[in-house]
Design a protein around this motif. Structure first.
Motif, PDB file in Angstrom:
ATOM      1  N   ALA A 283      65.315 -13.457   9.363  1.00 14.30           N
ATOM      2  CA  ALA A 283      65.777 -12.386   9.741  1.00 14.30           C
ATOM      3  C   ALA A 283      65.206 -11.302   8.767  1.00 14.30           C
ATOM      4  O   ALA A 283      64.795 -10.068   9.325  1.00 14.30           O
ATOM      5  CB  ALA A 283      67.322 -12.328   9.886  1.00 14.30           C
ATOM      6  N   ARG A 284      65.208 -11.476   7.563  1.00 16.09           N
ATOM      7  CA  ARG A 284      64.289 -10.525   6.789  1.00 16.09           C
ATOM      8  C   ARG A 284      63.092 -10.338   7.063  1.00 16.09           C
ATOM      9  O   ARG A 284      62.543  -9.239   6.701  1.00 16.09           O
ATOM     10  CB  ARG A 284      64.635 -11.039   5.242  1.00 16.09           C
ATOM     11  N   LEU A 285      62.313 -11.257   7.326  1.00 13.07           N
ATOM     12  CA  LEU A 285      60.754 -11.208   7.662  1.00 13.07           C
ATOM     13  C   LEU A 285      60.623 -10.492   9.075  1.00 13.07           C
ATOM     14  O   LEU A 285      59.790  -9.603   9.143  1.00 13.07           O
ATOM     15  CB  LEU A 285      60.218 -12.690   8.028  1.00 13.07           C
ATOM     16  N   ALA A 286      61.790 -10.713  10.063  1.00 10.11           N
ATOM     17  CA  ALA A 286      61.610  -9.887  11.257  1.00 10.11           C
ATOM     18  C   ALA A 286      61.929  -8.552  11.147  1.00 10.11           C
ATOM     19  O   ALA A 286      61.186  -7.845  11.418  1.00 10.11           O
ATOM     20  CB  ALA A 286      62.613 -10.553  12.168  1.00 10.11           C
TER      21      ALA A 286
ATOM     22  N   GLU B 227      88.345 -29.303   4.524  1.00  3.63           N
ATOM     23  CA  GLU B 227      87.135 -28.789   4.389  1.00  3.63           C
ATOM     24  C   GLU B 227      86.140 -29.880   5.010  1.00  3.63           C
ATOM     25  O   GLU B 227      86.428 -31.115   4.450  1.00  3.63           O
ATOM     26  CB  GLU B 227      86.874 -28.467   2.893  1.00  3.63           C
ATOM     27  N   LEU B 228      85.066 -29.717   5.501  1.00  2.00           N
ATOM     28  CA  LEU B 228      83.950 -30.542   6.010  1.00  2.00           C
ATOM     29  C   LEU B 228      82.667 -30.132   5.294  1.00  2.00           C
ATOM     30  O   LEU B 228      82.467 -29.002   4.764  1.00  2.00           O
ATOM     31  CB  LEU B 228      83.611 -30.370   7.456  1.00  2.00           C
ATOM     32  N   ASP B 229      81.989 -31.323   5.079  1.00  2.00           N
ATOM     33  CA  ASP B 229      80.606 -31.067   4.441  1.00  2.00           C
ATOM     34  C   ASP B 229      79.746 -30.125   5.129  1.00  2.00           C
ATOM     35  O   ASP B 229      79.707 -30.126   6.274  1.00  2.00           O
ATOM     36  CB  ASP B 229      79.882 -32.572   4.329  1.00  2.00           C
ATOM     37  N   ALA B 230      79.457 -29.168   4.171  1.00  2.00           N
ATOM     38  CA  ALA B 230      78.444 -28.011   4.833  1.00  2.00           C
ATOM     39  C   ALA B 230      77.189 -27.675   4.195  1.00  2.00           C
ATOM     40  O   ALA B 230      76.648 -26.503   4.472  1.00  2.00           O
ATOM     41  CB  ALA B 230      79.523 -26.703   4.834  1.00  2.00           C
ATOM     42  N   ASP B 231      76.847 -28.582   3.424  1.00  2.00           N
ATOM     43  CA  ASP B 231      75.651 -28.268   2.795  1.00  2.00           C
ATOM     44  C   ASP B 231      74.336 -28.183   3.720  1.00  2.00           C
ATOM     45  O   ASP B 231      73.613 -27.136   3.279  1.00  2.00           O
ATOM     46  CB  ASP B 231      75.304 -29.549   1.821  1.00  2.00           C
ATOM     47  N   GLY B 232      74.342 -28.967   4.754  1.00  2.00           N
ATOM     48  CA  GLY B 232      73.108 -28.627   5.443  1.00  2.00           C
ATOM     49  C   GLY B 232      73.154 -27.386   6.182  1.00  2.00           C
ATOM     50  O   GLY B 232      72.338 -26.637   6.279  1.00  2.00           O
ATOM     51  N   LEU B 233      74.308 -26.794   6.749  1.00  2.00           N
ATOM     52  CA  LEU B 233      74.360 -25.599   7.181  1.00  2.00           C
ATOM     53  C   LEU B 233      74.148 -24.420   6.208  1.00  2.00           C
ATOM     54  O   LEU B 233      73.650 -23.268   6.731  1.00  2.00           O
ATOM     55  CB  LEU B 233      75.823 -25.350   7.899  1.00  2.00           C
ATOM     56  N   ARG B 234      74.556 -24.774   5.129  1.00  2.00           N
ATOM     57  CA  ARG B 234      74.199 -23.482   4.076  1.00  2.00           C
ATOM     58  C   ARG B 234      72.742 -23.365   3.885  1.00  2.00           C
ATOM     59  O   ARG B 234      72.350 -22.207   3.857  1.00  2.00           O
ATOM     60  CB  ARG B 234      74.996 -23.987   2.755  1.00  2.00           C
ATOM     61  N   ALA B 235      71.945 -24.330   3.906  1.00  2.00           N
ATOM     62  CA  ALA B 235      70.601 -24.424   3.642  1.00  2.00           C
ATOM     63  C   ALA B 235      70.015 -23.888   5.088  1.00  2.00           C
ATOM     64  O   ALA B 235      69.092 -22.897   4.867  1.00  2.00           O
ATOM     65  CB  ALA B 235      70.148 -25.802   3.548  1.00  2.00           C
ATOM     66  N   GLU B 236      70.655 -24.253   6.185  1.00  2.00           N
ATOM     67  CA  GLU B 236      70.081 -23.552   7.403  1.00  2.00           C
ATOM     68  C   GLU B 236      70.404 -22.357   7.459  1.00  2.00           C
ATOM     69  O   GLU B 236      69.545 -21.206   8.016  1.00  2.00           O
ATOM     70  CB  GLU B 236      70.855 -24.268   8.513  1.00  2.00           C
ATOM     71  N   LEU B 237      71.646 -21.625   6.949  1.00  2.00           N
ATOM     72  CA  LEU B 237      71.726 -20.329   6.964  1.00  2.00           C
ATOM     73  C   LEU B 237      70.934 -19.582   6.057  1.00  2.00           C
ATOM     74  O   LEU B 237      70.248 -18.588   6.382  1.00  2.00           O
ATOM     75  CB  LEU B 237      73.141 -20.321   6.342  1.00  2.00           C
ATOM     76  N   ARG B 238      70.559 -20.179   4.989  1.00  2.00           N
ATOM     77  CA  ARG B 238      69.374 -19.344   4.004  1.00  2.00           C
ATOM     78  C   ARG B 238      68.112 -19.232   4.782  1.00  2.00           C
ATOM     79  O   ARG B 238      67.594 -18.149   4.610  1.00  2.00           O
ATOM     80  CB  ARG B 238      69.188 -20.279   2.655  1.00  2.00           C
ATOM     81  N   GLY B 239      67.725 -20.363   5.537  1.00  2.00           N
ATOM     82  CA  GLY B 239      66.792 -20.332   6.039  1.00  2.00           C
ATOM     83  C   GLY B 239      66.669 -19.176   7.376  1.00  2.00           C
ATOM     84  O   GLY B 239      65.662 -18.370   7.613  1.00  2.00           O
ATOM     85  N   ALA B 240      67.768 -19.187   8.066  1.00  2.00           N
ATOM     86  CA  ALA B 240      67.641 -18.018   9.078  1.00  2.00           C
ATOM     87  C   ALA B 240      67.808 -16.646   8.577  1.00  2.00           C
ATOM     88  O   ALA B 240      67.257 -15.787   9.061  1.00  2.00           O
ATOM     89  CB  ALA B 240      69.234 -18.638   9.852  1.00  2.00           C
ATOM     90  N   GLN B 241      68.386 -16.636   7.415  1.00  2.00           N
ATOM     91  CA  GLN B 241      68.324 -15.250   6.752  1.00  2.00           C
ATOM     92  C   GLN B 241      66.979 -14.757   6.242  1.00  2.00           C
ATOM     93  O   GLN B 241      66.581 -13.648   6.295  1.00  2.00           O
ATOM     94  CB  GLN B 241      69.628 -15.288   5.457  1.00  2.00           C
ATOM     95  N   ALA B 242      66.233 -15.507   5.922  1.00  2.00           N
ATOM     96  CA  ALA B 242      64.821 -15.305   5.202  1.00  2.00           C
ATOM     97  C   ALA B 242      64.054 -15.033   6.675  1.00  2.00           C
ATOM     98  O   ALA B 242      63.252 -14.072   6.641  1.00  2.00           O
ATOM     99  CB  ALA B 242      64.264 -16.499   4.805  1.00  2.00           C
TER     100      ALA B 242
ATOM    101  N   GLN C  99      62.431 -10.059  18.306  1.00  2.00           N
ATOM    102  CA  GLN C  99      62.377 -10.939  17.350  1.00  2.00           C
ATOM    103  C   GLN C  99      63.205 -10.791  16.339  1.00  2.00           C
ATOM    104  O   GLN C  99      63.959 -11.981  15.700  1.00  2.00           O
ATOM    105  CB  GLN C  99      60.952 -11.207  16.697  1.00  2.00           C
ATOM    106  N   LEU C 100      63.462  -9.444  15.778  1.00  2.00           N
ATOM    107  CA  LEU C 100      64.553  -9.315  14.701  1.00  2.00           C
ATOM    108  C   LEU C 100      65.750  -9.750  15.245  1.00  2.00           C
ATOM    109  O   LEU C 100      66.892 -10.294  14.582  1.00  2.00           O
ATOM    110  CB  LEU C 100      64.441  -8.112  14.404  1.00  2.00           C
ATOM    111  N   GLU C 101      66.233  -9.247  16.561  1.00  2.00           N
ATOM    112  CA  GLU C 101      67.449  -9.594  17.256  1.00  2.00           C
ATOM    113  C   GLU C 101      67.753 -11.084  17.191  1.00  2.00           C
ATOM    114  O   GLU C 101      68.701 -11.525  16.998  1.00  2.00           O
ATOM    115  CB  GLU C 101      67.557  -8.697  18.400  1.00  2.00           C
TER     116      GLU C 101
ATOM    117  N   GLU D  16      59.566  -2.935  10.861  1.00  2.00           N
ATOM    118  CA  GLU D  16      59.136  -1.656   9.989  1.00  2.00           C
ATOM    119  C   GLU D  16      57.564  -1.340  10.061  1.00  2.00           C
ATOM    120  O   GLU D  16      56.967  -0.262  10.184  1.00  2.00           O
ATOM    121  CB  GLU D  16      59.631  -1.895   8.508  1.00  2.00           C
ATOM    122  N   ARG D  17      56.883  -2.633   9.922  1.00  2.00           N
ATOM    123  CA  ARG D  17      55.453  -2.329   9.825  1.00  2.00           C
ATOM    124  C   ARG D  17      54.718  -2.116  11.311  1.00  2.00           C
ATOM    125  O   ARG D  17      54.051  -1.118  11.291  1.00  2.00           O
ATOM    126  CB  ARG D  17      54.695  -3.870   9.426  1.00  2.00           C
ATOM    127  N   GLN D  18      55.312  -2.496  12.148  1.00  2.00           N
ATOM    128  CA  GLN D  18      54.795  -2.323  13.602  1.00  2.00           C
ATOM    129  C   GLN D  18      55.253  -0.877  13.918  1.00  2.00           C
ATOM    130  O   GLN D  18      54.796  -0.088  14.604  1.00  2.00           O
ATOM    131  CB  GLN D  18      55.643  -2.886  14.656  1.00  2.00           C
TER     132      GLN D  18
END
Length: 375
Positions: A116-119, A99-114, A146-148, A124-126
């Motif tokens: 994607a949710r905003l997109a 296992e390698l340290d993945a804390d940074g990527l987990r945080a980056e994943l949460r940001g990318a998911q947010a 942008q969503l893709e 839907e609004r458009q």
């Protein structure tokens, strides 16, 4: 004065003549005594030339290779947080190794998911605005794009995060782990080797003239120095469709069962392809053949009758032609007939006509199959 010198010389000649004469007489008497003595009887061992059925084999040398083998490396950089297996462990496909340290990527994943949710919300609004004819079709398309992109970003981060966990790509045995907890790994750094040991491949080459005699499915015997005279059996699985121009050899691969894992990739191996044909040949122990630059020879044992009617064994040197050898036996193609007795040890003291007696304790080795492929 001259007369005295004459008698002196005469006396010296008489003395020297007597000495040399005595020596000549002694030599003649010794020769007569030796000639009157009976010829010595030499003790030898002997055996009868036998007819043996040999199956022809094609012998070659090669090496062992794993059916599946890989040096596992790090696909992404990072610091080692855990080593989940021990050196030499047997692992299953997909099992976690490091296992390698993945804390940074987990945080980056949460940001990318947010993002994607905003997109998604923006799309839907458009779409609702488009139904009200409050925007253009291009606005909807832009929101879709942008969503893709946001979703692709999520997938990319997840893929990088998955690489932080180094897993076994297939089942097998790992080697010595080259990393420690806390160590920082660069991309491509070696972690451990993984090999599938059962079964295992044997790769070897045969001359092109043997190509017509081999085919897939033929039995193969193999031996490695690590296990002495023990042989391992398998069969040919593949024959290369081309002949190497530099050597005029054909690459052949066989597969051998290795349930105990005693055979390891990279080992030097002696192989023998067992051919289906059989032939009857006259064989003798290797020790029976006297090898010389002017020709190979044996001593045949003959029976003769003495004047007293007793049976006496004598030897006769016979030049022979030899063929293939297997184990302790050698094929004799000319010079010896089946059933003839041949001296197997003690030849150094023999010559034509020497008298012998046979003592086969201990008997010279005559095993046809201590070597590979002769069983």
């Amino acid at each position: 004065m001259k007369k005295r010198m004459f008698f002196t010389l005469l006396g010296c000649l008489i003395i020297f003549g007597g000495v040399f004469g005595y020596k000549a007489w002694v030599a003649r008497m010794t020769e007569q005594a030796m000639s009157n003595q009976p010829a010595p009887v030499h003790t030898v061992s002997a055996t009868e030339a036998a007819v043996t059925t040999w199956k022809p084999v094609i012998s070659a040398v090669g090496s062992l290779t794993a059916v599946r083998g890989v040096d596992i490396t790090a696909e992404i950089d990072g610091r080692v947080t855990a080593v989940e297996v021990d050196d030499g462990a047997v692992v299953e496909e997909g099992q976690v190794l490091v296992e390698l340290d993945a804390d940074g990527l987990r945080a980056e994943l949460r940001g990318a998911q947010a993002e994607a949710r905003l997109a998604e919300l923006e799309l839907e609004r458009q779409r609702r605005l488009r139904q009200q004819n409050a925007n253009s079709e291009s606005d909807v398309d832009r929101a879709q794009s942008q969503l893709e992109q946001a979703r692709a970003r999520v997938d990319a981060v997840r893929a990088s995060l998955d690489k932080k966990t180094i897993r076994a790509p297939f089942a097998g045995r790992i080697g010595i782990i080259n990393v420690d907890r806390g160590q920082y790994l660069d991309i491509g750094a070696g972690v451990v080797t993984l090999q599938t040991l059962d079964p295992i491949n044997v790769d070897f080459n045969v001359p092109q003239q043997e190509l017509s005699r081999i085919e897939a499915g033929q039995p193969v015997r193999a031996r490695v120095d690590a296990w002495g005279n023990e042989t391992f059996t398998g069969q040919i699985t593949a024959i290369s469709p081309k002949v190497e121009q530099s050597t005029r050899n054909v690459a052949v691969r066989a597969r051998i069962g290795n349930p105990e894992g005693r055979l390891r990739p990279g080992m030097f191996v002696q192989t023998a392809v067992q051919l289906p044909q059989e032939s009857d040949v006259v064989t003798l122990p290797q020790t029976a053949i006297t090898y010389n630059p002017y020709g190979d020879s044996v001593f045949l044992v003959n029976e003769t009758q003495t004047e007293g009617g007793e049976t006496q064994l004598t030897v006769e040197r016979k030049f022979v032609q030899t063929g293939a050898s297997r184990g302790d036996q050698v094929q004799v193609t000319q010079g010896v007939e089946p059933g003839q007795r041949v001296v197997t040890s003690g030849q150094i003291k023999l010559r034509n006509g020497s008298k012998v007696k046979i003592d086969n304790t201990p008997e010279p080795t005559n095993d046809p199959s201590p070597e590979l492929g002769n069983q």
